[in-house]
Design a protein around this motif. Sequence first.
Motif, PDB file in Angstrom:
ATOM      1  N   THR A 132      37.775  60.416  69.329  1.00 41.58           N
ATOM      2  CA  THR A 132      38.803  60.564  68.293  1.00 41.58           C
ATOM      3  C   THR A 132      38.505  61.768  67.398  1.00 41.58           C
ATOM      4  N   LEU A 133      37.264  61.867  66.957  1.00 40.24           N
ATOM      5  CA  LEU A 133      36.859  63.011  66.128  1.00 40.24           C
ATOM      6  C   LEU A 133      36.979  64.305  66.911  1.00 40.24           C
ATOM      7  N   TRP A 134      36.576  64.280  68.164  1.00 35.48           N
ATOM      8  CA  TRP A 134      36.632  65.465  69.040  1.00 35.48           C
ATOM      9  C   TRP A 134      38.078  65.962  69.179  1.00 35.48           C
ATOM     10  N   LYS A 135      38.995  65.051  69.437  1.00 33.10           N
ATOM     11  CA  LYS A 135      40.404  65.435  69.599  1.00 33.10           C
ATOM     12  C   LYS A 135      41.001  65.962  68.293  1.00 33.10           C
ATOM     13  N   ALA A 136      40.575  65.374  67.161  1.00 33.72           N
ATOM     14  CA  ALA A 136      41.078  65.833  65.860  1.00 33.72           C
ATOM     15  C   ALA A 136      40.635  67.271  65.600  1.00 33.72           C
ATOM     16  N   ARG A 173      18.671  66.620  70.960  1.00 33.84           N
ATOM     17  CA  ARG A 173      18.160  66.107  72.235  1.00 33.84           C
ATOM     18  C   ARG A 173      17.499  64.730  72.073  1.00 33.84           C
ATOM     19  N   LYS A 174      16.920  64.510  70.919  1.00 39.19           N
ATOM     20  CA  LYS A 174      16.277  63.219  70.646  1.00 39.19           C
ATOM     21  C   LYS A 174      17.302  62.085  70.707  1.00 39.19           C
ATOM     22  N   GLN A 175      18.520  62.376  70.243  1.00 37.76           N
ATOM     23  CA  GLN A 175      19.570  61.353  70.240  1.00 37.76           C
ATOM     24  C   GLN A 175      20.431  61.381  71.498  1.00 37.76           C
ATOM     25  N   HIS A 234      23.553  65.871  62.749  1.00 36.87           N
ATOM     26  CA  HIS A 234      24.343  64.642  62.586  1.00 36.87           C
ATOM     27  C   HIS A 234      25.769  64.830  63.079  1.00 36.87           C
ATOM     28  N   HIS A 235      26.414  65.895  62.637  1.00 41.62           N
ATOM     29  CA  HIS A 235      27.805  66.083  63.036  1.00 41.62           C
ATOM     30  C   HIS A 235      27.920  66.432  64.515  1.00 41.62           C
ATOM     31  N   THR A 236      26.982  67.212  65.044  1.00 42.02           N
ATOM     32  CA  THR A 236      27.006  67.560  66.460  1.00 42.02           C
ATOM     33  C   THR A 236      26.978  66.314  67.334  1.00 42.02           C
ATOM     34  N   VAL A 237      26.077  65.387  67.025  1.00 42.93           N
ATOM     35  CA  VAL A 237      25.957  64.155  67.816  1.00 42.93           C
ATOM     36  C   VAL A 237      27.232  63.318  67.706  1.00 42.93           C
ATOM     37  N   ARG A 238      27.775  63.205  66.499  1.00 46.00           N
ATOM     38  CA  ARG A 238      29.022  62.446  66.302  1.00 46.00           C
ATOM     39  C   ARG A 238      30.164  63.060  67.118  1.00 46.00           C
ATOM     40  N   LEU A 269      30.799  73.567  71.209  1.00 53.56           N
ATOM     41  CA  LEU A 269      30.133  74.852  70.974  1.00 53.56           C
ATOM     42  C   LEU A 269      29.254  74.744  69.732  1.00 53.56           C
ATOM     43  N   LEU A 270      28.031  75.234  69.826  1.00 57.85           N
ATOM     44  CA  LEU A 270      27.122  75.267  68.686  1.00 57.85           C
ATOM     45  C   LEU A 270      26.947  76.710  68.224  1.00 57.85           C
TER      46      LEU A 270
END
Length: 409
Positions: free
Chosen positions: A339-343, A229-231, A329-333, A277-278
């Motif tokens: 591109t990462l999301w689609k991969a 949430r901070k980011q 870190h990975h969640t925010v990215r 999804l987390l």
Amino acid sequence: MKKKLLIIGFVWPEPKSSAAGSRMMQLISFFQSQDYTITFASACAKSDNAFDLESIGVNRVTIELNHSSFDDFILKLKPDVVLFDRFMTEEQFGWRVSDHCPLAIKLLDTEDLHFLRRARQQAFKAATEITETHLLNDTAKREIASIYRCDLSLIISKAEMQLLKTTFKIDEALLLYLPFLIDEVSEEQRQALPDFESRQHFISIGNFLHEPNYDALLHLKTTIWKGIRKQLPKAQLHNYGAYASQKVAQLHNEKEGFLIKGFANDVNEVMQQAKVLLAPIRFGAGLKGKLFDAMQNGTPFVSTSVGVEGIIDEGSQDFICDTTEDFIHHTVRLYQNETLWKAQQSSGFEILSSQFSKSVFESQFAERLELVSKDLRSHRAQNFIGQLLQHHTMQSTKFMSKWIEAKHS
């Protein structure tokens, strides 16, 4: 004449509430495809979330624990196959099945290995690595004894298959790897899913009564979500799950964007609305149904080594984050990088089609069932430990059950 299947349920199936409920409905669908007449029996009280089995032609029967009425019931039914839903039902009713229908094939659906989940939970609470001492708990003795007493046990995870064969030396003839039976997501279905730009916010989902899920929810609330949430100050986390108690409801905080949404009537709908999804699962066993729901709906996820066990053989950091820092870190990215999301979305579709083909595993299950059925006497003769446990357990459980029955009469 149609073959008869009796399923003895630990609970009535709730496919909208839990992965266990979905798993049971998949098994029912398989046996219907094999032209079985199915009766589902349980001693559990029926909840409002229970699936209407009679609507799909499954007979529903309420049975009693420690009561001779079950003997009359099974003698009249004369099932060809009996499926025990978790080892606890085999402990309660297995001796009665063997006593009155000795030629019925006895199947055990472990759902997940309960002793493994317990061992991991104990190690987690003690803040130590899991050891063989944790694994050799009382639940392990009960659950593995149940596996030996049955003709075939359905194991949902490759990791659990390996554990049973290597650590506990169980003959593979008694085990069948049978994961979730998933229909492949067609190209047409993939194209119809909401895209990256159409989705927003995060989702978590899971029956709140299940301890690994509640722990993951608390971990999100107290540690992970603050960092995300901070980011991403405008993002929200929508937490869905059946049986939200007061302690769960109290975690709801509009200002922090941490929202307890409760029961999801349509998991596909809420999953397709979400961007990520987390699932920070810190202990547990089996396969995580929420990850399969995510992959089917094209929703990338962030989880842990325990969470992806049995799904990803050689996990990359894109999926597995075992520290809070990596998870955030990975969640925010993933939330920001299309591109990462689609991969990851494509990777999820590939995992489903290559590792969890419904037709492949249903075919293997049918073949194995036929093999056991053709030579049941020989199959059992090779399982001397099972015969030994059947003899002694049947005597002890039988007389304990009769004592309880007499006490209550």
